[in-house]
Design a protein around this motif. Structure first.
Motif, PDB file in Angstrom:
ATOM      1  N   TYR A   1       0.839  -1.204   0.000  1.00 41.83           N
ATOM      2  CA  TYR A   1       0.000   0.000   0.000  1.00 41.83           C
ATOM      3  C   TYR A   1       0.871   1.250   0.000  1.00 41.83           C
ATOM      4  O   TYR A   1       0.533   2.255  -0.610  1.00 41.83           O
ATOM      5  N   ARG A   2       2.019   1.159   0.679  1.00 45.06           N
ATOM      6  CA  ARG A   2       2.906   2.312   0.715  1.00 45.06           C
ATOM      7  C   ARG A   2       3.503   2.576  -0.669  1.00 45.06           C
ATOM      8  O   ARG A   2       3.602   3.719  -1.110  1.00 45.06           O
TER       9      ARG A   2
ATOM     10  N   GLU B   1      -2.959   5.432 -12.615  1.00 48.21           N
ATOM     11  CA  GLU B   1      -3.201   4.318 -11.703  1.00 48.21           C
ATOM     12  C   GLU B   1      -1.887   3.584 -11.458  1.00 48.21           C
ATOM     13  O   GLU B   1      -1.110   3.356 -12.387  1.00 48.21           O
ATOM     14  N   ALA B   2      -1.651   3.242 -10.209  1.00 51.51           N
ATOM     15  CA  ALA B   2      -0.471   2.450  -9.876  1.00 51.51           C
ATOM     16  C   ALA B   2      -0.915   1.171  -9.199  1.00 51.51           C
ATOM     17  O   ALA B   2      -1.920   1.152  -8.497  1.00 51.51           O
ATOM     18  N   PHE B   3      -0.176   0.105  -9.425  1.00 53.84           N
ATOM     19  CA  PHE B   3      -0.519  -1.187  -8.851  1.00 53.84           C
ATOM     20  C   PHE B   3       0.773  -1.874  -8.456  1.00 53.84           C
ATOM     21  O   PHE B   3       1.717  -1.922  -9.239  1.00 53.84           O
TER      22      PHE B   3
ATOM     23  N   THR C   1      10.361  -8.305   9.797  1.00 60.12           N
ATOM     24  CA  THR C   1       9.794  -7.400   8.801  1.00 60.12           C
ATOM     25  C   THR C   1       8.687  -8.075   8.002  1.00 60.12           C
ATOM     26  O   THR C   1       7.655  -7.465   7.735  1.00 60.12           O
ATOM     27  N   ALA C   2       8.899  -9.346   7.645  1.00 62.57           N
ATOM     28  CA  ALA C   2       7.881 -10.054   6.872  1.00 62.57           C
ATOM     29  C   ALA C   2       6.592 -10.149   7.665  1.00 62.57           C
ATOM     30  O   ALA C   2       5.501  -9.933   7.121  1.00 62.57           O
ATOM     31  N   ILE C   3       6.712 -10.427   8.973  1.00 58.70           N
ATOM     32  CA  ILE C   3       5.517 -10.547   9.809  1.00 58.70           C
ATOM     33  C   ILE C   3       4.768  -9.209   9.848  1.00 58.70           C
ATOM     34  O   ILE C   3       3.577  -9.138   9.556  1.00 58.70           O
ATOM     35  N   THR C   4       5.507  -8.137  10.184  1.00 57.66           N
ATOM     36  CA  THR C   4       4.865  -6.829  10.309  1.00 57.66           C
ATOM     37  C   THR C   4       4.231  -6.401   8.995  1.00 57.66           C
ATOM     38  O   THR C   4       3.096  -5.921   8.958  1.00 57.66           O
ATOM     39  N   THR C   5       4.970  -6.567   7.893  1.00 55.68           N
ATOM     40  CA  THR C   5       4.456  -6.145   6.602  1.00 55.68           C
ATOM     41  C   THR C   5       3.247  -6.977   6.194  1.00 55.68           C
ATOM     42  O   THR C   5       2.290  -6.449   5.626  1.00 55.68           O
ATOM     43  N   ALA C   6       3.294  -8.285   6.496  1.00 59.93           N
ATOM     44  CA  ALA C   6       2.152  -9.145   6.175  1.00 59.93           C
ATOM     45  C   ALA C   6       0.904  -8.642   6.882  1.00 59.93           C
ATOM     46  O   ALA C   6      -0.164  -8.529   6.274  1.00 59.93           O
ATOM     47  N   ILE C   7       1.054  -8.298   8.155  1.00 62.82           N
ATOM     48  CA  ILE C   7      -0.099  -7.825   8.923  1.00 62.82           C
ATOM     49  C   ILE C   7      -0.648  -6.537   8.317  1.00 62.82           C
ATOM     50  O   ILE C   7      -1.850  -6.394   8.085  1.00 62.82           O
TER      51      ILE C   7
ATOM     52  N   LEU D   1      -4.290  -5.950   6.453  1.00 63.09           N
ATOM     53  CA  LEU D   1      -5.244  -4.971   6.986  1.00 63.09           C
ATOM     54  C   LEU D   1      -5.726  -4.047   5.887  1.00 63.09           C
ATOM     55  O   LEU D   1      -6.878  -3.649   5.840  1.00 63.09           O
ATOM     56  N   ASN D   2      -4.821  -3.728   4.987  1.00 61.17           N
ATOM     57  CA  ASN D   2      -5.151  -2.759   3.960  1.00 61.17           C
ATOM     58  C   ASN D   2      -5.907  -3.361   2.788  1.00 61.17           C
ATOM     59  O   ASN D   2      -6.278  -2.672   1.856  1.00 61.17           O
TER      60      ASN D   2
END
Lengths: 251, 146
Positions: free
Chosen positions: A25-26, A44-46, A205-211, A215-216
């Motif tokens: 999302y960032r 549009e960005a993806f 980092t993988a855990i935090t980013t996955a969460i 969420l997003n």
């Protein structure tokens, strides 16, 4: 012409961020902000973990760019730097040319290999204290940390998959800790030493980013990162198990 | 106890260096880790492991978001190192150890605890992220997201 340059700037920013392990999302957000500075009908960005896409529609043409991201590693400094450049550009504090130029040429002062390894050692030692270890555990954890660094250097030279890398390193630390305990300090707490030494392998980092991706609503990125962290966690568990078992299997 | 918090402080520094975080965030990351772990140790006296993780997690996430807005860097930098002490490494070890001993009852208990703690970490990040998303909805053209 200006529009194309804006698109390229957005692509470059997205590519660097994605390749440095930023949340999807960032990446999309940064790219969209840059794209929306263009005088376009639609933009549009993806972004997913393995690639970034952007399209820009102006009066007489539609331009689309696709960039596959093959190699990823975690570099928070790069994410912060791209963030900074795009923030300055979107607030019109620097021109498009400057932004593009800075994106192309910035070098993040990464830490040297020696500092990186010292940090691993420090992490192991500080986790030993954090988990309530004393002097004995601290000493053993430090020696075990050196073993861990040695193991990591060895596997990184062999260039194996992340699963095997973690598996090997955690086998070494579990075996090493058992070995050190029985030959040096018989009354040290083994759990503390092993847990502290496996901490640098944990995919934080993988855990935090996955969460945050999940969420997003970025289920593709969130899912793949969740899977990544589960695979690494399983390989740590397997490796520690193998190391302990090996030590017991010895006569 | 002081030694444990000092350990957490150093975890923040070492963790940031391993993740290649910029130098200016090191002191803040260390502060987030240390206060987070201190909070966890306080909660642990009165609550279960998973509930202490949740409350400490809320505190860490909140603190990370605030610091990220002050220093103007992505919040991930602080979240990752801040949550590192809470990661259920001990539970994972207990699980493997029980498994090797063939003690399935203990292994099951440890497995459940690992899942609970991991879930609580996720939940606390969810909650604080959502709050900040509602409070600081970026207005158009303005770059507010750290």
């Amino acid at each position: 012409m200006d529009e194309r340059r804006i698109l390229e700037t957005a692509m470059l920013a997205g590519e660097i961020m994605s390749a440095s392990g930023a949340e999807s999302y960032r990446v999309e957000d940064t790219m969209n902000r840059i794209l929306h500075t263009a005088d376009a009908k639609s933009a549009e960005a993806f972004a997913v973990v393995t690639g970034v896409f952007a399209t820009l529609e102006t009066e007489n043409e539609v331009v689309t760019r696709v960039k596959r991201i093959a190699h990823r590693d975690i570099n928070l400094a790069k994410i912060a730097e791209v963030n900074e450049i795009s923030r300055l550009y979107c607030q019109k504090q620097i021109s498009l040319e400057t932004a593009y130029d800075r994106l192309q040429h910035f070098t993040v002062r990464s830490y040297s290999k020696a500092i990186h390894n010292l940090a691993i050692l420090l992490l192991v030692l500080s986790f030993s204290f954090l988990l309530g270890g004393g002097v004995q555990e601290g000493v053993l954890a430090s020696i075990n940390g050196v073993l861990l660094i040695g193991a990591l250097v060895l596997v990184d030279r062999a260039q194996v998959t992340p699963f095997l890398r973690t598996l090997f390193a955690s086998t070494v630390i579990a075996f090493g800790a058992s070995f050190l305990k029985s030959f040096m300090m018989k009354d040290a707490v083994l759990d503390n030493v092993i847990i502290a030494s496996m901490m640098p392998l944990v995919p934080g980092t993988a855990i935090t980013t996955a969460i945050r991706d999940t969420l997003n609503g970025d289920y593709m990125s969130g899912g793949s990162r969740a899977l990544e962290s589960i695979v690494i966690a399983v390989s740590i568990a397997l490796g520690v198990g193998a190391g302990l078992w090996l030590w017991r299997a010895l006569p | 106890m002081i030694l444990q918090v000092l350990g957490a402080f150093l975890v923040g520094i070492a963790g940031s260096i391993i993740l290649n975080a910029p130098k200016k965030v090191l002191p803040y990351a260390a502060m987030v880790s240390a206060t987070g772990w201190f909070a966890y140790l306080q909660f642990e006296h009165v609550l279960s492991v998973s509930m202490s993780t949740f409350y400490a997690g809320l505190f860490i996430a909140l603190f990370s978001h605030i610091v990220a807005r002050i220093v103007k860097v992505p919040v991930t930098l602080f979240l990752v190192t801040g949550f590192l002490p809470l990661v259920p490494g001990a539970g994972m070890y207990a699980l493997v150890f029980a498994f090797i001993q063939g003690d399935m009852v203990q292994a099951n208990l440890a497995f459940r605890l690992v899942l609970e703690v991991a879930g609580m970490i996720a939940l606390s990040i969810f909650v604080v992220d959502s709050i900040f998303r509602i409070l600081f909805r970026p207005s158009s053209g303005e770059f507010t997201k750290p």
